[in-house]
Design a protein around this motif. Structure first.
Motif, mmCIF file in Angstrom:
data_model
loop_
_atom_site.group_PDB
_atom_site.id
_atom_site.type_symbol
_atom_site.label_atom_id
_atom_site.label_comp_id
_atom_site.label_asym_id
_atom_site.label_seq_id
_atom_site.Cartn_x
_atom_site.Cartn_y
_atom_site.Cartn_z
ATOM 1 N N VAL A 1 -4.835 76.257 0.077
ATOM 2 C CA VAL A 1 -4.854 77.454 0.308
ATOM 3 C C VAL A 1 -6.671 78.144 -0.716
ATOM 4 N N SER B 1 -4.634 82.169 5.615
ATOM 5 C CA SER B 1 -2.998 81.174 5.415
ATOM 6 C C SER B 1 -2.051 82.361 4.836
ATOM 7 N N GLY B 2 -2.312 83.541 4.308
ATOM 8 C CA GLY B 2 -1.670 84.198 5.121
ATOM 9 C C GLY B 2 -0.769 85.144 6.715
ATOM 10 N N THR B 3 -0.281 86.540 6.263
ATOM 11 C CA THR B 3 0.521 86.706 7.756
ATOM 12 C C THR B 3 -0.174 87.577 8.079
ATOM 13 N N ARG B 4 -1.828 87.950 7.716
ATOM 14 C CA ARG B 4 -2.909 88.725 8.161
ATOM 15 C C ARG B 4 -3.302 88.871 9.443
ATOM 16 N N PHE B 5 -3.838 89.142 10.037
ATOM 17 C CA PHE B 5 -4.252 89.030 11.970
ATOM 18 C C PHE B 5 -4.963 88.468 11.659
ATOM 19 N N ALA C 1 -6.704 85.361 11.222
ATOM 20 C CA ALA C 1 -7.431 85.222 9.243
ATOM 21 C C ALA C 1 -6.400 83.513 9.354
ATOM 22 N N ASN C 2 -5.938 83.011 9.995
ATOM 23 C CA ASN C 2 -4.981 82.284 10.190
ATOM 24 C C ASN C 2 -4.707 81.538 11.019
#
Lengths: 113, 117
Positions: B50, B97-101, B103-104
């Motif tokens: 990450v 790597s998070g659940t941000r729109f 970004a992953n």
């Protein structure tokens, strides 16, 4: 352990037929959901994604998928397939904020002209 | 802008040999990962990172080592190759790597085909 299951391993359709590929995952928390596609000889690329909001998401090339939280499912659909949709399709689930993106086993779609 | 670059594209090893698969990205992505693709098994996560200096195990980490000394590079090491490691290996990266729109969403490399005899 978290897992992603795609029920159809190999699908053969004629052009103009409708398509639905199943995807189920096992994780009770927050997820982001994806479908990736690998055309013959090409890189994996994103088809569509679900993060939040409307559970029916639309992607490229007429594909759509519906997130049904109660069924832990994210099935891919297309009303009328074309020969150019021949490819391998992968469902993937991002497990919360862990950074783990888990893929299903893949479904090979063959569309006959 | 080259995206994700993997080398080599093809490699044949003998059992017990060691090698490193290289992966580099020029998009300043925080997140990098390695997958192996085997028929009927889909893509299985080997290791991921990450950010620089941080790595973690995925679904099938045994027999593989990784390090992330820079943001750009994420090499995968096979210390003692086994025939079971015959596979196609993909490196992939994303902004986060998070659940941000957005970004992953992963960008994949072209893959490295490894055969262990």
């Amino acid at each position: 352990a978290q897992s992603v299951s795609q029920h159809n391993h190999h699908v053969i359709l004629s052009e103009a037929a409708s398509l639905e590929l199943g995807c189920n995952y096992s994780y009770g928390g927050t997820v982001n959901l994806f479908w990736y596609v690998q055309y013959p000889g090409q890189h994996l690329q994103l088809l569509l994604k679900y993060f939040s909001g409307d559970p029916l998401v639309k992607g490229i090339k007429g594909f759509e998928a519906e997130f049904i939280k109660s069924k832990f499912s994210f099935n891919l659909r297309k009303p009328s397939v074309q020969w150019s949709d021949t490819a391998e399709y992968f469902c993937a689930v991002l497990i919360g904020n862990t950074g783990k993106l888990i893929f299903g086993q893949g479904t090979t779609l063959q569309v006959k002209p | 802008n080259a995206g994700v670059t993997q080398t080599p594209k093809f490699q044949v090893l003998k059992t017990g040999q060691s090698m490193t698969l290289q992966c580099a990205q020029d998009m300043n992505h925080e997140y990098m990962s390695w997958y192996r693709q085997d028929p009927g098994m889909g893509l299985r996560l080997i290791h991921y990172s990450v950010g620089a200096g941080i790595t973690d195990q995925g679904e099938v980490p045994n027999g593989y080592n990784v390090s992330r000394s820079t943001t750009e590079d994420f090499p995968l090491r096979l210390l003692s190759a086994a025939p079971s490691q015959t596979s196609v290996y993909f490196c992939a990266s994303s902004r986060g790597s998070g659940t941000r729109f957005g970004a992953n969403v992963l960008t994949f490399g072209a893959g490295s085909r490894l055969t262990v005899l």
